[in-house]
Design an enzyme around this catalytic site. Structure first.
Site, PDB file in Angstrom:
ATOM      1  N   GLY A  44     -56.028  33.932  86.653  1.00 25.74           N
ATOM      2  CA  GLY A  44     -56.661  34.597  85.756  1.00 25.74           C
ATOM      3  C   GLY A  44     -56.397  35.918  85.600  1.00 25.74           C
ATOM      4  O   GLY A  44     -57.205  36.676  84.613  1.00 25.74           O
ATOM      5  N   GLU A  45     -55.654  36.735  86.303  1.00 23.61           N
ATOM      6  CA  GLU A  45     -55.582  38.128  86.047  1.00 23.61           C
ATOM      7  C   GLU A  45     -54.751  38.450  84.671  1.00 23.61           C
ATOM      8  O   GLU A  45     -53.975  37.261  84.105  1.00 23.61           O
ATOM      9  CB  GLU A  45     -54.475  38.797  87.205  1.00 23.61           C
ATOM     10  N   GLN A 103     -77.365  49.445  77.797  1.00 23.57           N
ATOM     11  CA  GLN A 103     -77.994  49.937  79.089  1.00 23.57           C
ATOM     12  C   GLN A 103     -77.423  51.413  79.226  1.00 23.57           C
ATOM     13  O   GLN A 103     -76.420  51.954  79.822  1.00 23.57           O
ATOM     14  CB  GLN A 103     -77.073  49.188  80.375  1.00 23.57           C
ATOM     15  N   LYS A 198     -94.125  46.920  67.715  1.00 21.72           N
ATOM     16  CA  LYS A 198     -94.091  45.604  68.578  1.00 21.72           C
ATOM     17  C   LYS A 198     -94.036  46.066  70.026  1.00 21.72           C
ATOM     18  O   LYS A 198     -93.579  47.232  70.314  1.00 21.72           O
ATOM     19  CB  LYS A 198     -92.934  44.969  68.291  1.00 21.72           C
ATOM     20  N   ASP A 224     -81.303  46.333  61.339  1.00 22.54           N
ATOM     21  CA  ASP A 224     -81.295  46.676  63.008  1.00 22.54           C
ATOM     22  C   ASP A 224     -79.623  46.991  63.218  1.00 22.54           C
ATOM     23  O   ASP A 224     -78.825  46.550  62.317  1.00 22.54           O
ATOM     24  CB  ASP A 224     -81.498  45.303  63.675  1.00 22.54           C
TER      25      ASP A 224
END
Length: 317
Positions: A44-45, A103, A198, A224
């Site tokens: 998977g690398e 984040q 809200k 948005d």
């Protein structure tokens, strides 16, 4: 390809996240996409090979860090490293959608600020400039110590609605945080704004409270930056209709549209959801209600201006 861009020192490469958009951008500039291969080892690398010389070139790599975000981010970091080791003159990352942007602060104790971590990773890998579109929080620009060009999609979305000639419109922000964005669209369309107040008890769960502003009998356009699970936007649309709006359109820059989003939009009061191609939509998400607009001309113009050392600031408005 009609318009051929003559400077051979401008190279545009695409990774796997959004090949359709990358092809459109290359066509708009008048260049062929650079030759590179992205393959996987059996474990998977990721392995990347750049299959042409880029020594002394201004290289632009197009990659949205959308789902699968970690795969796409890792591809991008490995590509930047490959470009650095192949002696590119400048390495410019074109990220129409900047993953992890939500984040951007510590909302609770012991939380990471992952948007800053991603900025650090890009810089450490060797990126010299980032061109991006509608960051979730504009202050993420301050996480970078390299150059950043922050473009906005409001003009593209506004032009679409202007051509529709809708009656008696009001631009609605689905929360307090999006008021500046709604105001930009309202100024362009010469319309009033309304705000949905809200409360959000936990992530991806929205509770509609009340509507600030006059929406009675009007055509509401919700705007948005990101629509993810579509909980906020569909509750907002339903609340607008219940409170007297004639009809509701919605638009966003980044159609993340994860989980139940498409089903929610299909079953909601939203007449049309207008999105850009900052994130590539798979076929199963291309329902009749979803209208796609291209950001390729905007990003192509930004790339040309950066390469030719012209002002990019006119594109910010």
């Amino acid at each position: 390809m009609s318009n051929q861009y003559l400077d051979p020192n401008l190279k545009v490469f695409s990774l796997n996240s959004n090949k359709g958009l990358a092809t459109e951008i290359a066509d708009a500039i008048g260049v062929e996409l650079g030759k590179c291969s992205v393959t996987r080892f059996s474990d998977g690398e990721i392995q990347i090979k750049i299959e042409e010389s880029i020594r002394g070139c201004d290289v632009f790599v197009i990659q949205s860090t959308s789902q699968p975000v970690n795969e796409n981010l890792m591809e991008l970091l490995i590509m930047i490293d490959a470009l650095k080791r192949a002696s590119a003159r400048t390495i410019n990352v074109v990220m129409p959608y900047y993953g992890y942007a939500r984040q951007d602060r510590k909302a609770h104790a012991r939380e990471p600020i992952t948007a800053k971590l991603v900025a650090n990773l890009l810089e450490t890998a060797g990126a010299m400039r980032v061109i991006t579109l509608d960051l979730h929080a504009p202050q993420i620009q301050g996480f970078f110590d390299i150059l950043i060009d922050h473009l906005i999609a409001v003009p593209i979305l506004s032009d679409y609605f202007e051509k529709k000639n809708l009656n008696d419109i009001v631009i609605v922000s689905p929360d307090h945080g999006g008021v500046t964005r709604a105001r930009k669209m309202a100024d362009r369309l010469k319309a009033p704004i309304a705000i949905i107040d809200k409360r959000r008890p936990k992530p991806n769960v929205a509770e509609i409270m009340n509507i600030v502003g006059n929406i009675e009998g009007k055509t509401a356009i919700l705007i948005d930056d990101i629509i993810d699970t579509a909980g906020t936007i569909t509750l907002a649309a339903n609340a607008l209709v219940e409170n007297g709006a004639a009809e509701v359109y919605a638009c966003c820059t980044h159609p993340v549209l994860s989980g139940p989003a498409i089903e929610r939009i299909q079953n909601s009061k939203i007449k049309e959801l207008v999105v850009t191609n900052s994130i590539e939509l798979p076929e199963e998400k291309k329902i009749d209600k979803v209208v796609g607009l291209s950001v390729a001309p905007l990003l192509a113009e930004a790339i040309i201006r950066v390469h030719e050392e012209q002002s990019v600031s006119t594109l910010f408005s």
